[in-house]
Write an enzyme that holds these catalytic residues in place. Structure first.
Site, PDB file in Angstrom:
ATOM      1  N   TYR A 113       0.804  -1.222   0.000  1.00  0.00           N
ATOM      2  CA  TYR A 113       0.000   0.000   0.000  1.00  0.00           C
ATOM      3  C   TYR A 113       0.839   1.275   0.000  1.00  0.00           C
ATOM      4  O   TYR A 113       0.320   2.360  -0.203  1.00  0.00           O
ATOM      5  CB  TYR A 113      -0.969   0.003   1.195  1.00  0.00           C
ATOM      6  CG  TYR A 113      -2.232  -0.770   0.915  1.00  0.00           C
ATOM      7  CD1 TYR A 113      -2.179  -2.133   0.638  1.00  0.00           C
ATOM      8  CD2 TYR A 113      -3.474  -0.148   0.911  1.00  0.00           C
ATOM      9  CE1 TYR A 113      -3.332  -2.853   0.368  1.00  0.00           C
ATOM     10  CE2 TYR A 113      -4.637  -0.853   0.636  1.00  0.00           C
ATOM     11  CZ  TYR A 113      -4.562  -2.202   0.369  1.00  0.00           C
ATOM     12  OH  TYR A 113      -5.710  -2.903   0.097  1.00  0.00           O
ATOM     13  N   LYS A 171       3.485 -14.659   4.507  1.00  0.00           N
ATOM     14  CA  LYS A 171       3.852 -15.694   3.542  1.00  0.00           C
ATOM     15  C   LYS A 171       5.377 -15.722   3.557  1.00  0.00           C
ATOM     16  O   LYS A 171       6.044 -15.444   2.560  1.00  0.00           O
ATOM     17  CB  LYS A 171       3.282 -15.315   2.170  1.00  0.00           C
ATOM     18  CG  LYS A 171       3.444 -16.380   1.120  1.00  0.00           C
ATOM     19  CD  LYS A 171       2.437 -17.517   1.243  1.00  0.00           C
ATOM     20  CE  LYS A 171       2.744 -18.589   0.218  1.00  0.00           C
ATOM     21  NZ  LYS A 171       1.810 -19.736   0.292  1.00  0.00           N
ATOM     22  N   ASP A 231      -2.322 -18.180   3.201  1.00  0.00           N
ATOM     23  CA  ASP A 231      -3.257 -19.063   2.476  1.00  0.00           C
ATOM     24  C   ASP A 231      -3.934 -20.037   3.451  1.00  0.00           C
ATOM     25  O   ASP A 231      -5.150 -20.224   3.426  1.00  0.00           O
ATOM     26  CB  ASP A 231      -2.554 -19.798   1.322  1.00  0.00           C
ATOM     27  CG  ASP A 231      -1.229 -20.428   1.713  1.00  0.00           C
ATOM     28  OD1 ASP A 231      -0.739 -20.163   2.830  1.00  0.00           O
ATOM     29  OD2 ASP A 231      -0.679 -21.197   0.904  1.00  0.00           O
ATOM     30  N   ASP A 240      -6.147  -6.642   4.182  1.00  0.00           N
ATOM     31  CA  ASP A 240      -7.293  -6.214   3.375  1.00  0.00           C
ATOM     32  C   ASP A 240      -8.113  -7.424   2.963  1.00  0.00           C
ATOM     33  O   ASP A 240      -9.337  -7.444   3.099  1.00  0.00           O
ATOM     34  CB  ASP A 240      -6.777  -5.475   2.133  1.00  0.00           C
ATOM     35  CG  ASP A 240      -7.904  -4.957   1.271  1.00  0.00           C
ATOM     36  OD1 ASP A 240      -8.884  -4.439   1.838  1.00  0.00           O
ATOM     37  OD2 ASP A 240      -7.814  -5.075   0.032  1.00  0.00           O
ATOM     38  N   ASP A 293     -12.073  -9.069   4.559  1.00  0.00           N
ATOM     39  CA  ASP A 293     -13.302  -9.296   3.786  1.00  0.00           C
ATOM     40  C   ASP A 293     -13.794 -10.719   4.021  1.00  0.00           C
ATOM     41  O   ASP A 293     -14.993 -10.959   4.171  1.00  0.00           O
ATOM     42  CB  ASP A 293     -13.066  -9.060   2.278  1.00  0.00           C
ATOM     43  CG  ASP A 293     -13.396  -7.633   1.859  1.00  0.00           C
ATOM     44  OD1 ASP A 293     -13.253  -6.719   2.703  1.00  0.00           O
ATOM     45  OD2 ASP A 293     -13.785  -7.412   0.685  1.00  0.00           O
TER      46      ASP A 293
HETATM   47  C1  IPM Z   1     -10.617  -1.308   2.824  1.00  0.00           C
HETATM   48  C2  IPM Z   1     -10.735  -0.964   1.369  1.00  0.00           C
HETATM   49  C3  IPM Z   1      -9.603   0.000   1.033  1.00  0.00           C
HETATM   50  C4  IPM Z   1      -8.303  -0.730   1.311  1.00  0.00           C
HETATM   51  C5  IPM Z   1      -9.615   0.550  -0.393  1.00  0.00           C
HETATM   52  C6  IPM Z   1     -10.938   1.140  -0.754  1.00  0.00           C
HETATM   53  C7  IPM Z   1      -8.508   1.532  -0.607  1.00  0.00           C
HETATM   54  O1  IPM Z   1     -10.713  -2.098   0.582  1.00  0.00           O
HETATM   55  O2  IPM Z   1     -10.634  -0.380   3.656  1.00  0.00           O
HETATM   56  O3  IPM Z   1     -10.521  -2.494   3.137  1.00  0.00           O
HETATM   57  O4  IPM Z   1      -7.845  -1.488   0.447  1.00  0.00           O
HETATM   58  O5  IPM Z   1      -7.746  -0.548   2.384  1.00  0.00           O
HETATM   59 MG    MG Z   2     -10.819  -3.874   1.741  1.00  0.00          MG
END
Ligand code: IPM
Ligand code: MG
Length: 355
Positions: free
Chosen positions: A137, A187, A220, A244, A248
């Protein structure tokens, strides 16, 4: 009366809708705890960018630094080129406010059914601490010979000892007040340079925090365990990219992205933290009043906790749990339940809840 200055950046799409419900709930809880929350709205996002070309003006950044916290909605507007708002606002805020820790609870709340059949609330309660500024990032890299067959693109993961150490340290501190277990996701078997630095930092701090039990899991395999054995994890430390992705997955396991909150913090400075739902701006449902505000409301709880208002934070969470526990029947009388209706329900519970 304690007073806090809170900047409100609703942003784009469903952002302003869910943040309105968050503020509604925070206002009720603040009254109960005799706190004054001074909300100031800022208009940043895709719409402003398309109109004026501005992303995060220095003057706004300076004003934001003067606040105690920032409530973010979501950013993303059709028509804005990919990456402009991400780098120009979201990552710019994290970097310029030195918000190096991204805290993402992955917890199955009572009243929520996980899509993974046998995951129960007692099996899934962890927090992911994601390094928020460096790694992939950081944005290092470039393109040579663009548009030719010889084109070369590099995207480098930059990891500093300083940056990793301060993140992992927060992980150990959090583990001490939770279940005493810290796991690093990486990793290291392939990404040897970054992996080596991360491993050495964790090993060094493990000596200092000898009461914390330390583990390492390849990213993984972590995806596998998060689904099959979530009880394995208490506090997770990882880099920006892995964090990130895994959060999710964590959101999916704990009932969906609409419920998941996130806090970007700068514990070693006076800079304000940003608190947001982890979902995006969902332009397809914007303006319809059907977005789930729970992720945003829980982000408001994280905000109160960070301000040191621990009981008020607990009240937000308990009010959310009470509403979630009403069950699908009550909430889905209209499908999906309207944003404002959920906000009203949480606010009403918060008004009379006894901790
Ligand atoms: C998150 C989002 C952001 C990230 C994006 C929108 C820049 O996916 O906050 O998880 O990757 O950090
Ligand atoms: Mg994200």
């Amino acid at each position: 009366m304690k007073s806090y200055d809170i900047a409100v950046l609703g942003g784009d799409g469903i952002g302003p809708e869910v943040v309105a419900e968050e503020c509604k709930v925070l206002a009720v809880v603040a009254t109960r705890f005799n706190l004054r929350l001074n909300f100031t709205e800022y208009n940043l996002g895709g719409e402003r960018f398309l109109r004026t070309g501005e992303l995060l003006p220095e003057s706004v950044l300076t004003e934001l630094r003067g606040h105690d916290a920032i409530l973010l909605g979501a950013l993303g507007t059709p028509g804005v080129p990919v990456g402009v708002l991400e780098r120009g606002i979201i990552l710019a805020l994290r970097t310029r406010l030195d918000q190096y820790v991204n805290v993402r609870p992955v917890r199955l709340l009572p009243g929520v059914t996980s899509p993974v059949a046998d995951i129960t609330t007692d099996r899934c309660d962890m927090i992911v601490l994601r390094e928020n500024i460096e790694g992939l990032y950081g944005g290092a890299g470039g393109i040579s010979y663009r548009g030719t067959p010889a084109e070369v693109a590099t995207q480098e993961s930059v990891n500093t000892y300083f940056g990793v150490e301060r993140l992992v340290r927060v992980g150990f501190e959090r583990a001490q007040v939770r279940d005493g277990r810290l796991t690093m996701f990486h990793k290291t078997n392939v990404l040897g340079y970054a992996g080596s630095l991360w491993t050495r930092v964790v090993d060094e701090l493990a000596e200092e925090f000898s009461d914390v039990q330390v583990d390492y899991v390849n990213i993984d395999a972590a995806c596998l365990y998060l689904v099959t054995q979530p009880e394995r994890f208490d506090v997770i430390v990882t880099d920006s990219m892995f964090g990130d992705i895994i959060t999710d997955l964590g959101a999916a396991v704990t009932g969906g992205i609409g419920l998941a909150p996130s806090a970007s913090l700068s514990p070693s400075s006076e800079m304000p933290g940003s608190f947001e739902p982890i979902h995006g701006s969902a332009p397809d449902i914007a303006g319809k009043g059907i977005a789930n505000p729970i992720g945003a409301i829980l982000a408001g709880g994280l905000c109160l906790a960070d301000l040191g208002e621990v009981e008020a934070a607990q009240m937000v969470e308990e009010a959310v749990v009470a509403v979630l526990s009403l069950g699908e029947e009550t909430l889905n009388q209209t499908e999906p339940p309207p944003t404002a209706e959920i906000g009203d329900l949480v606010a009403a519970v918060a008004e009379r809840l006894e901790l």
